[in-house]
Design an enzyme around this catalytic site. Sequence first.
Site: not given
Ligand code: 6PG
Length: 476
Positions: A10-11, A13, A15, A77-78, A130, A184, A187-188, A191, A289
């Site tokens: 998966g090349l 961005v 990858g 892509k997941a 991340s 992860k 983490h998000n 975030e 959001r």
């Molecule tokens: C990271 C980010 C990355 C991306 C998320 C959030 O840790 O590098 O979290 O994975 O920003 O997919 O994306 P969304 O804001 O689009 O849900």
Amino acid sequence: MEQAEIGLIGLGVMGSNLSLNIAEKGNRIAVFNRSPEATRKFYAEAGDLQGQIIPCETLEQFVASIRPPRPIIIMIKAGEPVDQQMEALKPYLSAGDIMIDAGNANFRDTMRRFDNLKDSGLTFIGMGVSGGEEGARHGPSIMVGGKEESWKRVEKVLTSISAKFNDDPCVAWLGENGAGHFVKTIHNGIEYADMQMIAEIYGILRDGLGMSASEIGEVFGKWNTGRLNSYLTEISEKVLKATDPVSGKPMVDMIVDRAGQKGTGKWSVIEAQNMGVAATAIEAAVAGRILSSQKPEREAAEKILGVPVLAEAPKDRAAFLADLENALLAAKIGAYAQGFAVMSAASTEYNWNLPMPTIARIWRAGCIIRSQFLDEITSAFTKDPDVANLIVTPAFSQMVKETDGALRRVVSYAVLSGLPVPALSSALSYFDAYRRGRGTANLIQAQRDFFGAHGFERVDGVDRPHGPWGSGLNQS
Ligand code: 6PG
């Protein structure tokens, strides 16, 4: 020809950047992409790193180029494409080979993939990565879930490519099966909360105090030299100070106030709810959001309802700015405490034995929520890894006591002014609910018993499970 230490499929961005990072750190890597043109282009542009890269145009050649047991990173892509890619790879693999999903997978998919491979001799790693494009190229934070022996096979390569915080690599094996992808996801979730809180503070500065984008950028720039020092604070300054080359106006003022989301924040909330953990700041961020995306509805509602008149801004601007800084810090503590509480519950639920100090440690650099603050969280969890909640550790309880007054004043001002602060106010309410020994759920229990005979516990321990409500239920 010398075999590669690792392979990557998966090349795109992420990858491509991860592959270049792997090659640059002295590891030989085999690469494959569904379309061979992308592989050729990637190789042609790899410059000095070509010597470390084996470009492959068939899966057979790709697999044969990797030293067994073969670790193969799948960076696509997941979701469904990952399952398809795994199926396509399987016929070429041998016992012990490790497929590594490095996308933002739902940990439930990761658990299922582990299960599906159970008797195949093959295994899997669910790896959270991340740091975006830049992180992938120069050092991401990496959260690994899988068998410990799989980790041992990839530890050297992953350590070499990870971000470093004071020379400490931001990568770790966090537990079996879905542990890495779960961490992860949280983490998000954090975030999302962190970004929402920053946006709410921005809203107060913009709409409450009438400051321009660049003035607000200055404020974030100053805060970035203090306790709020973090990547998200840093980029907020940069974003707010940027000018739109088309209109000449602040770039941020030219962007539609409608936020996208790909699902990880929502998954954090769903999993928190499933396990009965209050993650109110993350919930507020996801809901924020969603509301942001309903722009036409909001515009129509503004015409009908209007917006409240602003409360009088605090006279002492410098003191209020100091309050805003402390309020953001306090609210962040709430959000991070909630994220760690979700992980702690998941650790028990899924028998992962998640190492909280290690998670905080590998988030200190490379990832989107990287910050100085995470170093303080690392110390707090290192001293007390089994603490019930971050906010009752000595260091953080002290910080909450020092800053929650500011959060209270900021939320009060915003509420009186009609400025939406769902994440800031949820963090404040979380503190207030969490630290109050006597709450108000006794009334809820009474109501539940009244209409549904659900029973309740009595404070005096006397065994009388129902109230004298006159409903005819268990009256004595
Ligand atoms: C990271 C980010 C990355 C991306 C998320 C959030 O840790 O590098 O979290 O994975 O920003 O997919 O994306 P969304 O804001 O689009 O849900």
